[in-house]
Design an enzyme around this catalytic site. Structure first.
Site, PDB file in Angstrom:
ATOM      1  N   ASP A 420       2.508   1.863   6.640  1.00 46.47           N
ATOM      2  CA  ASP A 420       2.903   1.724   5.248  1.00 46.47           C
ATOM      3  C   ASP A 420       3.519   3.063   4.834  1.00 46.47           C
ATOM      4  OD1 ASP A 420       2.945   0.621   2.567  1.00 46.47           O
ATOM      5  OD2 ASP A 420       1.343   2.059   2.136  1.00 46.47           O
ATOM      6  N   ASP A 619      -3.539   2.257   3.401  1.00 47.83           N
ATOM      7  CA  ASP A 619      -4.548   3.000   2.648  1.00 47.83           C
ATOM      8  C   ASP A 619      -5.856   2.239   2.486  1.00 47.83           C
ATOM      9  OD1 ASP A 619      -4.019   1.092   0.746  1.00 47.83           O
ATOM     10  OD2 ASP A 619      -2.929   2.418  -0.597  1.00 47.83           O
ATOM     11  N   ASP A 623      -3.019  -2.542   1.102  1.00 41.81           N
ATOM     12  CA  ASP A 623      -2.502  -3.164   2.317  1.00 41.81           C
ATOM     13  C   ASP A 623      -3.516  -4.079   2.995  1.00 41.81           C
ATOM     14  OD1 ASP A 623      -0.008  -1.626   2.230  1.00 41.81           O
ATOM     15  OD2 ASP A 623      -1.280   0.088   2.685  1.00 41.81           O
TER      16      ASP A 623
END
Length: 731
Positions: A420, A619, A623
């Protein structure tokens, strides 16, 4: 559904664990059971409406073993004491056995073969061997009987059958056929060697769980708490949420909390693996078990007992060490079928030598006993769990929490890693990257001072970045007047009676300020993934300020290390493609999924999974769907509950370089497991034919039951020792 961990005692081999597992699974209401021979624990998931913990404990006892509820919060000294008592019991059992077996060895294998006459030797050997056979050997008879009741066989079956055959034949011979000789020393020495092997194995196994011991030792026993306006020292167990706790220099922080007064730096390496102390001020969180370095401070307790971060980590590691890797199923299946097969081989060995080759009863019996003893599958049962225990311990030491053998095994198969962007590859907050002065009369610091003064009243994240940059330069700001925010454009305000604007090209056009000549500079900065703001007065542009969510210092190195491991790296983000590619390029990533909505990230993971195993790094909060979809979810977290509950691996340091470290550790651990399993199986494949006398007629090679017993014991110790070598690796 409820979960309970039972501490099991009395297990001798992997087959014991299978017997207990079968017994637990038969109970109505038990959804899942995982019995780990190496950790001597049974993790059971059950419906509390259909069964009770007492019934689970009783099922273990009916299987021939002892069990009690394992308390992860138990005082570390008490746990160490229990472990020491168990090892002392094993040592004392061996020494008692040796007291009888060693004289039997001297008489039967040294003095008599050398021609020394020992008065009443046979009856003396009978007296020496009997206590070993039925007092020391009682554990093997109980284990064999428990296995028989469960319609299976285990290591105890092999030892009990083999040594009993030697003992009974010896009794028969000294009573009815003295000329045929006796084998009392053989049965006594075999049992002694097996007991020795178990003791050595126990010592080695305790060393594999050092990670948990060290973590448990971090929890202090007392705390200084403020009650009724006075400081008093109390036990940590008596703390309650809301207590104000005083921590002085050099002391360990007793529980989790929030600093209410004071300032200091704290060594949080036990949580994050990062050696640099972290500054703590009012409002900052502190974690129990970490070390206060310099100043004194007071904090308000927010988590105590089993709710602390330290307790959570210990529980996570214990759960991880108890979970089986898929590869362990093969070992369990082999162990379950191996013992019956060995018994058949032993019977065939006896039959061939006695009935076909006419080798005599004694020879046929000794070869079959050697087959039974040498083939104990202990090493095979230890191959996987010991390596997982050490591997997860090594990971914890480096701030990498791996949630079980299944995650550890899957990680070594990874082909793709998706990062991410925000908060993972980048820092998660914008920073000022460029200050360009257009007006030659103004320096960069003057441009920054004006912009920061304008943004003082704004709550926009970019405003925070500009104000923070000015603060880092120790610039004194001017209080703005007539502040006005224009959504989608920027802001305006008066400074010392003069009008200023700060925003985008639309804001300039709206206020008739020429900015067309800046498009080239503007475009260059935007292509680098930066957000550009134009500063002007009421007449002309004064300067440009660019900000960006800068990548973490570890991002580029992490990507390079993953590529060296032959893993393809992707970045996924909701940003537009131009910005996404600019950020990705800084990190060394060429594969980008841009303009992806949070709810759609899991679909991109699923699509990539069609090509191979995928890890998603995020995190741990935003996500979550993608982390759950990935074969391995890697959560970035600083010890928060959410981060630790999300994903299969938690990186406590928030350092991306720990991603390749976790994968490397996985590969090393699986390599150890395969080494262990190969040698355990190779040992049996080679040793059984030798013990059966396959090479005796052609090469004169034969394995005595005593040597077989020693070799069997050493094979288990060698597997545990090989796993322990993982502690020496550098990640």
């Amino acid at each position: 559904m409820s979960k309970v961990t039972l501490q099991v005692s009395g297990m001798h081999c992997a087959s014991c664990a299978i017997i207990i597992d079968k017994s637990l699974r038969k109970i109505q209401g038990v959804k899942d059971s995982n019995v780990n021979y190496s950790t001597a624990k049974a993790m059971v998931e059950f419906d509390e409406k259909e069964t009770k913990i007492d019934e689970l404990i009783m099922a273990v006892k009916k299987s021939g073993y002892e069990a009690s509820v394992f308390n992860p919060g138990m005082d570390v000294e008490k746990q160490n004491q229990l472990q020491k008592e168990e090892l002392d019991r094993m040592k004392n059992t061996f020494l008692l056995s040796l007291v009888f077996a060693f004289p039997a060895f001297l008489i039967g294998m040294v003095l008599m073969p050398l021609g020394f006459e020992v008065p009443f030797a046979d009856f003396l050997l009978f007296l020496l061997a009997t206590p070993v056979q039925f007092i020391i050997g009682k554990q093997f008879y109980l284990g064999a009987w428990a296995a028989l009741r469960n319609k299976t066989a285990n290591m105890d079956t092999l030892i009990a059958v083999g040594t009993t055959a030697a003992y009974v034949l010896s009794v028969y011979n000294i009573l009815f056929n003295p000329a045929a000789g006796q084998y009392f020393e053989t049965s006594a020495i075999i049992i002694t060697l097996v007991v020795l092997g178990k003791w050595l194995e126990g010592i080695a196994k305790t060393r594999t769980s050092e990670a948990i011991k060290k973590l448990m030792n971090l929890a202090p026993k007392t705390a200084i708490v403020i009650r009724n306006g006075k400081e008093e020292t109390v036990s940590v167990e008596s703390l309650v949420v809301g207590d104000f706790v005083v921590v002085k220099p050099g002391e360990r922080i007793p529980v989790d909390g929030i600093v209410s007064d004071g300032y200091s730096s704290v060594d949080e390496s036990m949580i994050t693996g990062e050696s640099i102390p972290v500054e703590k001020k009012t409002g900052d969180t502190v974690v129990g078990g970490t070390i206060n370095k310099n100043g004194s401070f007071t904090f308000k307790a927010t988590k105590i007992g089993e709710n602390t971060t330290l307790a959570h980590i210990i529980r996570l590691i214990e759960d991880a060490q108890g979970k089986k890797a898929p590869i362990q199923r093969y070992a369990d299946q082999i162990s379950a079928f191996f013992v019956p097969v060995v018994i058949v081989i032993a019977l065939i060995t006896f039959g061939v030598w006695y009935f076909v080759l006419n080798a005599g009863l004694a020879f046929a019996l000794l070869t079959s006993i050697a087959v039974l003893v040498i083939a104990c599958p202990c090493a095979l049962g230890l191959a996987t769990p010991t390596a997982i225990m050490v591997g997860t311990g090594v990971g914890a030491k480096h701030g990498i929490l791996i949630k079980g053998g299944d995650a550890l095994e899957t990680a070594h198969k990874l082909k793709y890693v998706i990062f991410d962007k925000t908060g993972t590859i980048t820092k998660g907050a914008p920073e000022v990257t460029d200050i360009v002065s257009i007006d030659s009369k103004l320096s960069e610091n003057e441009i920054l001072k004006i912009a920061a003064s304008l943004e003082k009243a704004s709550e926009h994240p970019l405003a925070d970045a500009i104000v923070a940059k000015a603060a880092s330069q120790n610039l004194s700001l001017i209080s703005p007047k007539n502040f006005k925010a224009v959504p989608g454009h920027g802001i305006s305000a008066d400074l010392n009676g003069k009008k200023f604007f700060l925003g985008n090209l639309k804001l300039m056009a709206r206020n008739n300020i020429a900015a067309e000549h800046l498009k080239s500079t503007f475009g260059t900065l935007e292509e680098a993934g930066k957000t550009v703001m134009i500063l002007s007065d009421a007449k002309k542009v004064l300067g440009l300020i660019a900000a960006a969510d800068a990548i973490k210092s570890s991002s580029k190195e992490a990507v390079a290390q993953l590529q060296k491991l032959n893993i393809d790296v992707y970045m996924i983000t909701g940003d537009n493609e131009r910005t996404a590619k600019a950020i990705a390029a800084q990190a060394g990533i060429s594969n980008v999924f841009a303009e992806v909505l949070p709810q759609d990230k899991a679909n991109y993971v699923k699509k990539l999974q069609e090509k191979g195993k995928v890890a998603m790094v995020g995190d741990g909060i935003n996500d979550a769907p993608a982390l759950a979809q990935a074969d391995i979810g890697i959560a970035m977290g600083s010890g928060t509950d959410v981060a630790m509950e999300t994903g299969n691996i938690v990186l406590m340091q928030n350092q991306l370089t720990d991603v390749p470290k976790a994968i490397k550790l996985s590969r090393l651990t699986i390599s150890k497991i395969k080494q262990n399993m190969f040698w355990a199986l190779f040992y049996n494949v080679v040793a059984i034919p030798v013990a059966a006398g396959v090479f005796y007629l052609s090469m004169g090679i034969l394995l005595s039951p005593i040597i077989a017993g020693g070799a069997m014991a050493l094979s288990s110790v060698s597997v545990v020792t090989n796993s322990s070598l993982l502690k020496q690796v550098k990640l």
